[in-house]
Structure formats: structure tokens, C-alpha cells
Design a protein around this motif. Structure first.
Motif, PDB file in Angstrom:
ATOM      1  N   ASP A  14       0.894  -1.276  -0.015  1.00 39.68           N
ATOM      2  CA  ASP A  14      -0.091   0.124  -0.042  1.00 39.68           C
ATOM      3  C   ASP A  14       0.776   1.104   0.001  1.00 39.68           C
ATOM      4  O   ASP A  14       0.565   2.164  -0.599  1.00 39.68           O
ATOM      5  N   GLY A  15       2.125   1.199   0.674  1.00 37.06           N
ATOM      6  CA  GLY A  15       2.928   2.356   0.433  1.00 37.06           C
ATOM      7  C   GLY A  15       3.651   2.618  -0.990  1.00 37.06           C
ATOM      8  O   GLY A  15       3.480   3.548  -1.461  1.00 37.06           O
ATOM      9  N   MET A  58      -0.706  -6.034  -1.433  1.00 38.73           N
ATOM     10  CA  MET A  58      -0.753  -6.540  -0.260  1.00 38.73           C
ATOM     11  C   MET A  58      -0.948  -5.599   0.837  1.00 38.73           C
ATOM     12  O   MET A  58      -0.025  -4.720   1.057  1.00 38.73           O
ATOM     13  N   ASN A  75      -1.467  -3.360   3.966  1.00 41.81           N
ATOM     14  CA  ASN A  75      -1.880  -3.513   5.512  1.00 41.81           C
ATOM     15  C   ASN A  75      -1.813  -2.077   6.151  1.00 41.81           C
ATOM     16  O   ASN A  75      -1.878  -2.026   7.325  1.00 41.81           O
ATOM     17  N   CYS A  87      -0.373   0.220   6.684  1.00 41.14           N
ATOM     18  CA  CYS A  87       1.259   0.703   6.916  1.00 41.14           C
ATOM     19  C   CYS A  87       2.444   0.382   6.331  1.00 41.14           C
ATOM     20  O   CYS A  87       2.291  -0.301   5.134  1.00 41.14           O
ATOM     21  N   TYR A  88       3.595   1.071   6.569  1.00 42.68           N
ATOM     22  CA  TYR A  88       4.773   0.697   5.756  1.00 42.68           C
ATOM     23  C   TYR A  88       5.413  -0.219   6.745  1.00 42.68           C
ATOM     24  O   TYR A  88       6.071   0.063   7.763  1.00 42.68           O
ATOM     25  N   GLY A  89       5.310  -1.489   6.313  1.00 40.46           N
ATOM     26  CA  GLY A  89       5.858  -2.698   7.206  1.00 40.46           C
ATOM     27  C   GLY A  89       7.411  -2.312   7.391  1.00 40.46           C
ATOM     28  O   GLY A  89       8.017  -2.339   8.597  1.00 40.46           O
TER      29      GLY A  89
HETATM   30 MG   LIG Z   1       2.163  -1.832   3.696  1.00 38.89          MG
END
Ligand SMILES: [Mg+2]
Ligand SMILES: Cc1ncc(C[n+]2csc(CCOP(=O)(O)OP(=O)(O)O)c2C)c(N)n1
Ligand code: SF4
Lengths: 618, 350
Positions: free
Chosen positions: B111-112, B137, B139, B141-143
């Protein structure tokens, strides 16, 4: 009053308003001289604007064949009141100022050392034509007709050219010829023709052609087998892709199916454009993008990826005056450093420096062979001057026996016959590894391309030694590259001398002319034209053989000199700078002046300054 | 550090039409956090490709940068992969797909990677109708950079750090619809039943296919207060319907009630059966799909399943009229016009 007298040797400068159709009339003038067998060098000096601002067109005629800018203006033809004050200033003493005298010249502009010639262009047009657009367009053609008389040009050549130019639009031929005749007749009746400056037919052109570098580059990409083109519009590179498309429509449509053997994608920006090139090249197609300084800056991150992941990438950089938006329609050679070291980390790129349209074509095609052989970005550095002006050039030639060098690519059969494929393994000792295209083999040869550190089998690793080994192999590859890029052109002056000049790209013609002038002054220089980075051994040896080398370039910061100093670890004393960065092509007189200043012991080298916005003067 | 999975094959493992077991579609062992949603999506990709009997080497898997973008290393070992730069996967796929129209292009992004740094490239690859499957994918956030909010994080949602997100979220499905995507789906990494047939349908679709898969980040964004946690998504997902994928030439055995089930033939001849749960959305009507997305957003639920599909889609190659033969197979004879033509060009320039 003194009058410049010369035959087949002068500089004329047209001052127009952009968007008024002057370009085609002016090039008609230049092409007619060319057809008379005279070496010509036309240069457009145009604004970043679509309509209404001053634009100039300078044509140099030189029987001796000097094709660079000389400096100075012998004849100014001004139909633009906006720039007239400057235009008349630019004329050499004894030169000629031709202007539209429908409105009288402002007396304050008058010079008593210049021959003034008034042509009532607006009045004639108003009498002859009703339609305002016609009045404007034919005004340009009429002054070309007048020049034909004033300079004693072959009128038949002009009418022949008009017929060629409007092939398929025959209706336009007669009105244009008529306009030429009006101008011709007016000049004959009102002036003592020809002027002190005149032309006569010659045979100094041979089989040469008149072509702009961008078209030559587009053709080079066609001949070099490019199929995927991705780009984002930017002056002065746009016409590279335009040319590619024009010729692709002619020669790349499959006759059976009508489908295209090429794909052109106009990207959303330059990041995307170079990303597409990388994707296409990774997948085994020949691909390129064309851009200019701002685009090159945006492409930086991706260029580092292509360097590190070793993906062939062809990029044509048609340089313009920076930094930032700079002067978008003026020329410079100022992307040298940012291209050579584009991207973060230890990154270096191969640069090619063509200096003629023929070389744009040759290097344009060669870039694809080099990119695939060397598996790295190849950045071809041309500039606005070469790219957008018609340059006299040797004809283009293609060897029909030539085969593309597709580099080290493994087939399914190769893979079946090998123990284990290592994408980044130096098998041949030249530091160039083998690659595979996606889809080659059901279970051998697939690998994961990435910009992060990996071992020779392309598996991710953070082990310092493996990273270092790979970086050292890339250094070793850099040495291999030196054997593949074109070597320099060296012109020895035949006299024993410690002095030399070094130049590249579009500084060539003016540099060679300046060397001739300096020889007349009694100072002799060997000369070398560098054609590529990394510099090969010959470049190093040439510099080594001389005490003092003048590096001539068109930027403020002496970028090529910096590159030479960095690569050869030279001290600053040996290399002297000759620079021009006002946005107009460097002139021979300017080079001579700067070199003389150093040679004659002036210890401070003044920064060169050309005195007018129109780029005239020395 | 990644390891290659040992090549031990159990004799009883089911093989597909090509004789491959599921293990033949796997990749290196994942180095993602245990429980990360991304690994489940990789598993779904493996299962879909195996069941579709795709030749692994005829698939190219490309990604940007992020935990999600690392995933292609963990499936399809025999496919070429390309982990490019952050947010720029779409351009690399575009070039690759132009070069060789015969491969299947699978883009993996986060998503980032998609909704922030890569927003421009995402928008334009959709617009160009590139023939690819684009899996986000997602989530919230920036995993890989340790859990900062991303642009798909819902306003008010709080990650492990605790501060609620201040900004509106970007709905990638709505965006893709607006930009003309011809296959748009949303799913959940925890719902393989739904995800696998969606991946299969996307892979047989010609043109641009987006699957936005909510994929919880167990390390940074799986806490109470997050709208991208396993628990929240399980409680709020509402499937538009379910789909079955019937591969090409396979006999259709199940029978469905008329009215609730629709049969769609894909470009390659395979068939999908759509079993609808409710009237809305009609997945063949773009406006209805957009309204349904808005409605679900308004009531705080997550619409999953096939959201929109255009049965008559075209792709970039159709539009550019490129040769049916992949461009990377053309040779000198096809590409180089020869010296005669240059002589003519020279003559015209004198
Ligand atoms: Mg992400
Ligand atoms: C140009 C650039 N800027 C920043 C980064 C640092 N970076 C790496 S991954 C990432 C975010 C990834 O987020 P997402 O795509 O959502 O992937 P996730 O890890 O959540 O799966 C960032 C900002 C980078 N690699 N490149
Ligand atoms: S940090 Fe989050 S996204 Fe990354 S691997 Fe761990 S759980 Fe997955």
C-alpha cells in the motif's frame, strides 16, 4: 564607409518573431546556399515560447568548410522591432543591417559604421496580399528573394527548392516563387547588387547532407533495432522520438498483418520512461528513452538500479542549459557530471559524445550493441545545437552485413549444457556475466533481479565480502568497457609542441577552427576529440604527452575537466579550461581569445562573456 | 537470509496437468514475520498457479520495495523475478510486457509502494490497460520501515504506535474503477477460499486486473484500534458473492440456481461462476460497482469479492496494434531497413 568585402565567407543573422513562419523561409535560404555547393552552418536561437517572442537564425557560410560558430555578424536581417536595437549593435563594423523600413528606423539606433539597407516588407505585403496570415508568411519569403539579389544567389536553385519543398502541394509553389520574385526585383531595382558580401557556386559540399542530429538519432535507433520506446516530452529531445516514429511508420509495419514491429509509450514522467526501458531490456527487447537535463535528474534512481543489477539501458540525453529549468531552448554541455555519476552509491555510467549527425546515427545504433554487450546504461550525450539544428554531415551509411551484438545471453540449450547458472558470475574473465531472458527454460536460468546486494547466484545476501566482490567485479567491468567504447580522434599539428586542446561533441568545429587561427598566430596545438567515457588508454597517453591541455567545453564548471582529473588523478595545473555557457554554441573566436589570454601570460583567466542575449559577438 | 526449499517430493502429492506438484510453484523460505498476511497471499498465488497448470517460467513476477515487494522471492522459484525500486514496479512491468506479450505478468506491491510513492505509476498503468495482474498486499502501514501509517490507513485507525491516523484513506479499488480498470477485486489474506479463485480469474482476464488484498501486518498494525487487523477485517468484511473458477475445457458439474449465479467465459475459454449474495453490486456495471464501494465505505464495512469485470476488455497491445510476435523475438531482418533506404534518405537531404 568601410564595407566588408567577401565571397562565400560570412555570417548572416535573421531576427524574427517566433510563430510567424520564419523558420521555413530561413531554412530555404540556408538550403539554397548548400545546394550551390557552399558549406553552411545554420543555427536556430529560439525562445521557450510558442508565439510572439524574439527568435534568431544564424547562418554561417564558409568556403573553407568551417562549420562551427565563428562569432560576430556580418549581415543582420531584422524584421523584429523588439530586438532591433540589439540586432544593429551586433553587426561588425563595415557590415550590413537589413531591416523592414515600412516604419523608419529610430534615429538613435543608427550607426555610421554599418551599411543600412531598408526593405519595405510590410508595405509590399499589404499591397500584395489581403489575408493577414499570407501577409505574414510571405514577408519572410520576400526577404529571401531580396537576399538572393543582394548576395547574388542562384535564383534557379531557390525556385527548384520551393518546388521540392511543396511536392504534393503544387498549389503553393507558384505563390511562393512569386513572393521570391517580388523581393528579388525590389532589391535589383533599388540597390547596387550584389553587396560587398556575395556568394558564387562552389563544389565544397561533395556528398554531404544537411540533417539535424535528433533525426539522425531516431534513425540510429531504427537501424539499431529498438522496438520499445518510452519517453516524456521535453525540449530539445522530443524530435528524437518524433523521428523514430516517423520512420517506424514507414519501415516497421508488418506488410502481412499491418501490425507494428515497435511500441511507443508516452510515459507519465521520466521515472516511468526509464523504468519501461529497463523492463523491456530486462525482457530482451532493444529499448530506449530520450530526454534532457531535468529528465536525467529524475531518472537517477533507476539508472543506479540498471548499473547495479546490470540491465542494458539506452538513454539519449539532448542537453540544454541548466541548472533547473535553466534556458530550455539554449544549448550547453552541462549534464556531463550528472550523467557520468547519476544515482547514489558508487555508480558510474558509460557516456558517448557524438559531434555530427552521422555520429548521432552511428553511436545511436552502437549504443544498443554496447548496452547489451556490457549490460549497463549507455548514455548518449548530444545537445540542442547538434540535435535541433541542421548540420552539414557525411552521409549516413549502414553495412548490410552487420549483425547486432546481443551480448551474453544464454539459450535453453546453453542452460541444459551447464552445471549451474550464476547470473553474476565472471565466467570469461572480462567481468561481464551471462544473463537469461524470462521464459527461456522451464526450470533452469530463472533468477531474481534486484537492486539489493546478492551473491553470484543472484540470491540475497548481506555478507560484506560478497557485496564487495560484486562491487569489485563492476570495477573490473569498467576496465573492460574501456576497450569497447570508441577511442578518441587525434589530430597532430605536425609541429613539435607541448600544448594541446581537448574537446568533445559540438565544440569540435569551433575548436578546430580556433586551432587554425592560433597556428596563424604562431602557436601550435595538437588536438584530441574525446568520444566516450570511460576514457580509454589513448586519452590518457595523449594527455601524458603534453605539458598543457586546454579542455574546451560548454558549461560553467569545467565538467569534462573534472572528470579527467578524477579518472586520471591529474593535478589542476595541467588542464586549462576554455568555457562558454551563455546558451549559444561556442565560437571559434571566443576559444582563440581565451587560449591567447592564458598563453600570453594573463594569470587570471577572465570568465568568458558573450555580450548579448541574442548570442552575437565573440 | 533465504534458503532454498529442499527438493524432496512426496510420491503421493497431487500433480497438475503439467505433472507439477504444488511445491514446484513455491519459492525460497519466507523471511517475513510469522503470521504476516503477505505470506498467506503468496500461498494463494502458489495454489492458484498450480491449479491453473501454468508454466512457471512463463510468468514474470515484479515488485517494488517493501515487505510485500519481497514476497515474489517466496513463490514461483522458476519464474524470473524483478524487485525494482520503490513505487516503480508499474513502469518496469509496462516495458517488460511491451517486449514480450506472451508471458503472464504478475505485479506485487504494498500500500505504501502503490498508494504513496507509486501513486502516479499506478494510476497510469491502470489507464493504459496493461495486461497484468496487480496485487496490492494492503496492511495500512509501511511494514519494512517499521509501521508508519500509509495512505490506505483509514482515518481514525491507530497502529501499534497508538496515534490515530488524521487523514482520509485512499481506496485503491475505487481509484482503479475510476481510471478504467477492467477487473477489480478486493479480498482478505485470511480468506483463501475467496482469494484463490479471484487470482485465477484475474490471471485469465485480458487487460488490467487489480486485487487489493487486505493483509494484516502482525508486527505493527494488528492491534485493537486498527482497521487493518485480522479481527477487524474478519468482523467487517462483506463478500459481494463467491466465485468458482472452472478451467478451460473442464466439464461443469455443479448446477446453480438461476438468477443468483452467472456464468462468464474468460478470454482463454475458461469459465467463472459468480454466486451473488445480494443484488448490489452488479459486477458487470461499473457505476453500480462504484456505488457499492461507496455504500460500504459509508457504513464502515469492507466490500470483498469480485467488484467489477468488463467482459470485453482490451489491453495496451490491442490499442497500440503491436505485432502478435513478441517484440523481443524480432531480428535484424524484421527491424533493420538496410542501406538502400539510407541512400534514399541521404538523397532527400541534399
Ligand atoms: Mg504496507
Ligand atoms: C525512494 C525510497 N524511499 C524510501 C524507501 C524506504 N522504504 C522501504 S519500504 C517502504 C514502505 C513500504 O511500504 P509498503 O509498500 O506498504 O510495504 P509493506 O512493507 O507494508 O509490505 C519505504 C518507505 C525506499 N526504499 N526507497
Ligand atoms: S513488518 Fe509487518 S508487513 Fe513486514 S513482514 Fe512483519 S508483519 Fe509482515
Amino acid at each position: 564607409m568601410k564595407r566588408i568585402e567577401s565571397v562565400n565567407d560570412f555570417v548572416i543573422k535573421f531576427a524574427n518573431v517566433n510563430g510567424t513562419g520564419s523558420a521555413s523561409a530561413n531554412s530555404l535560404f540556408a538550403k539554397a546556399l548548400f545546394r550551390m555547393g557552399l558549406p553552411v552552418c545554420p543555427k536556430n536561437i529560439f525562445p521557450s515560447n510558442i508565439q510572439g517572442l524574439p527568435t534568431w537564425y544564424e547562418v554561417r557560410v564558409s568556403e573553407k568548410g568551417y562549420l562551427g560558430r565563428r562569432g560576430g555578424v556580418d549581415i543582420a536581417l531584422s524584421v523584429n522591432p523588439q530586438s532591433m536595437a540589439q540586432d544593429i549593435q551586433d553587426v561588425e563594423p563595415g557590415g550590413y543591417f537589413i531591416f523592414d523600413n515600412t516604419k523608419p528606423l529610430d534615429l538613435r539606433l543608427l550607426r555610421d559604421d554599418v551599411n543600412i539597407i531598408g526593405l519595405p516588407l510590410t508595405r509590399i505585403c499589404n499591397e500584395q496580399y489581403q489575408d493577414p496570415r499570407q501577409r505574414q508568411l510571405f514577408k519572410n519569403v520576400i526577404y529571401v528573394g531580396a537576399l538572393a539579389a543582394l548576395l547574388d544567389m542562384d535564383f534557379k536553385v531557390l525556385t527548384g527548392l520551393v518546388a521540392d519543398q511543396f511536392k504534393g502541394k503544387e498549389k503553393l509553389v507558384l505563390p511562393n516563387i512569386h513572393a521570391l520574385e517580388i523581393g528579388h526585383q525590389y532589391a535589383k531595382e533599388n540597390f547596387d547588387c550584389p553587396l560587398g558580401i556575395r556568394v558564387q557556386a562552389s563544389n565544397k559540399v561533395g556528398d554531404k547532407i544537411l540533417l539535424d542530429g535528433n533525426t539522425a538519432l531516431g534513425l540510429g535507433a531504427i537501424y539499431g533495432g529498438a522496438t520499445v520506446v518510452a519517453w516524456y516530452p521535453i525540449t530539445p529531445s522530443t524530435s528524437v522520438v518524433d523521428a523514430f516514429e516517423k520512420y517506424a511508420k514507414r519501415v516497421r509495419i508488418d506488410p502481412g498483418t499491418g501490425r507494428r514491429n515497435y511500441a511507443i509509450v508516452q510515459a507519465e514522467d521520466e521515472l516511468s520512461a526509464v523504468g519501461m526501458v529497463i523492463g523491456a531490456s530486462w525482457n530482451g527487447a532493444r529499448s530506449f528513452t530520450a530526454t534532457s537535463g531535468p529528465g536525467l535528474s529524475l531518472m537517477s534512481e533507476f539508472l543506479g538500479l540498471a548499473y547495479f543489477a546490470e540491465i542494458p539501458t539506452v538513454l539519449f540525453d539532448v542537453q540544454r542549459a541548466g541548472p533547473s529549468t535553466g534556458m530550455p531552448t539554449r544549448t550547453q554541455q552541462s549534464d556531463v557530471l550528472s550523467a557520468a555519476y547519476a544515482s547514489h552509491g558508487d555508480t558510474k555510467h558509460v557516456l558517448l559524445f557524438p559531434s555530427t549527425p552521422k555520429e548521432c546515427f552511428d553511436f545511436g545504433a552502437l549504443a544498443f550493441d554496447l548496452a547489451e554487450r556490457l549490460q549497463t546504461p549507455i548514455i548518449l550525450m548530444t545537445d540542442l545545437d547538434l540535435g535541433m539544428n541542421d548540420n552539414m554531415s557525411d552521409p549516413l551509411v549502414w553495412d548490410d552485413e552487420r549483425e547486432y551484438d546481443r551480448g551474453k545471453v544464454l539459450t535453453a540449450e546453453d542452460l541444459d549444457n551447464m552445471e549451474r547458472f550464476g547470473r553474476y558470475q565472471d565466467v570469461d574473465g572480462d567481468a561481464i556475466p551471462y544473463r537469461t531472458y524470462p521464459g527461456t527454460h522451464p526450470h533452469k536460468g530463472a533468477f531474481f533481479t534486484r537492486g539489493s546486494s546478492r551473491d553470484v547466484f543472484a540470491t540475497y545476501t548481506e555478507k560484506g565480502e560478497e557485496y564487495e566482490d560484486n562491487m569489485l567485479r563492476l570495477m573490473a567491468k569498467w576496465e573492460t568497457i574501456k576497450e569497447h567504447v570508441p577511442g578518441p580522434e587525434i589530430i597532430a599539428c605536425g609541429v613539435d609542441t607541448d600544448d594541446a586542446v581537448l574537446y568533445f561533441g559540438t565544440s569540435e568545429e569551433s575548436s578546430r577552427e580556433a586551432v587554425d587561427y592560433l597556428a596563424e598566430d604562431g602557436i601550435h596545438f595538437d588536438a584530441m576529440r574525446v568520444k566516450a567515457f570511460p576514457f580509454n588508454k589513448e586519452v590518457e597517453d595523449f594527455i601524458g604527452r603534453h605539458q598543457r591541455v586546454f579542455v574546451i567545453e560548454q558549461n560553467r564548471d569545467a565538467q569534462l575537466r573534472t572528470l579527467l582529473m578524477a579518472e586520471f588523478e591529474l593535478g589542476p595545473d595541467k588542464l586549462k579550461s576554455v568555457l562558454c555557457f551563455d546558451g549559444t554554441p561556442i565560437s571559434a573566436r571566443n576559444i582563440r581569445k581565451q587560449i591567447l589570454q592564458v598563453v600570453s601570460g594573463g594569470n587570471v583567466m577572465p570568465l568568458h562573456r558573450e555580450h548579448s542575449a541574442s548570442g552575437a559577438g565573440e | 537470509m533465504s534458503y532454498q526449499i529442499p527438493k524432496f517430493r512426496h510420491p503421493d502429492l497431487p500433480v497438475n496437468e503439467l505433472g507439477y506438484t504444488k511445491a514446484d510453484y513455491e519459492g525460497a523460505i519466507s523471511t517475513l514475520c510469522a503470521g504476516c498476511g503477505h505470506d498467506s497471499i503468496s500461498g494463494a498465488i502458489v495454489k492458484a498457479c498450480h491449479e491453473l497448470s501454468l508454466e512457471p517460467h512463463k510468468i514474470a513476477k515484479l515488485s517494488g520495495i517493501g515487505c510485500s515487494s519481497k514476497s515474489p522471492a517466496y513463490f514461483l522459484r522458476n519464474s524470473h523475478g524483478f524487485n525494482s525500486v520503490h513505487g516503480r514496479m508499474p513502469s518496469v512491468v509496462t516495458g517488460a510486457a511491451m517486449a514480450n506479450r506472451d508471458l503472464l505478468y504478475l505485479g506485487i506491491s504494498g500500500d505504501g509502494d502503490t498508494a504513496s510513492i507509486g501513486m502516479g505509476q499506478f494510476a497510469h498503468v491502470v489507464r493504459r490497460a496493461l495486461n497484468m495482474v496487480y496485487i496490492v498486499m494492503n496492511n495500512g502501514c509501511y511494514g519494512l520501515t517499521k509501521g508508519q501509517d500509509s495512505a490506505t490507513s483509514d482515518r481514525g485507525s491507530a497502529s501499534k504506535k497508538g496515534d490515530p491516523n488524521l487523514f482520509n484513506s485512499i481506496d485503491l479499488c475505487s481509484m482503479a474503477l475510476q481510471l478504467g480498470a477492467t477487473f477489480v477485486a478486493r479480498s482478505f489474506s485470511g480468506d483463501k477460499e475467496q482469494l484463490v479463485p479471484l487470482i485465477k480469474a484475474a490471471m485469465t482476464h485480458r487487460g488490467f486486473a487489480l486485487i487489493d488484498v487486505v493483509s494484516p501486518c502482525v508486527t505493527f498494525n494488528n492491534n485493537p484500534g486498527s482497521t487493518k487487523s485480522y479481527k477487524y477485517v474478519r468482523e467487517h468484511a462483506e463478500a459481494s458473492g463467491t466465485i468458482d473458477f472452472v478451467p478451460i475445457m473442464q466439464e461443469i458439474t455443479t448446477s446453480y440456481h438461476a438468477g443468483t449465479t452467472q456464468e462468464v467465459t474468460m478470454h482463454d475459454g475458461s469459465v467463472i461462476h459468480l454466486h451473488k449474495v445480494s443484488e448490489s453490486p452488479d459486477p458487470f456495471d461499473r457505476r453500480s460497482a462504484m456505488v457499492a464501494l461507496e455504500d460500504h465505505r459509508a457504513d464502515g464495512s469492507i466490500l470483498t469479492g469480485l467488484i467489477y469485470m468488463d467482459k470485453n476488455s482490451r489491453d495496451l497491445h490491442d490499442m497500440l496494434e503491436t505485432s502478435q510476435r513478441p517484440l523481443n523475438e524480432l531480428e535484424e531482418v524484421d527491424l533493420c531497413p538496410g542501406n538502400r533506404m539510407l541512400e534514399n534518405i541521404n538523397a532527400s537531404l541534399r
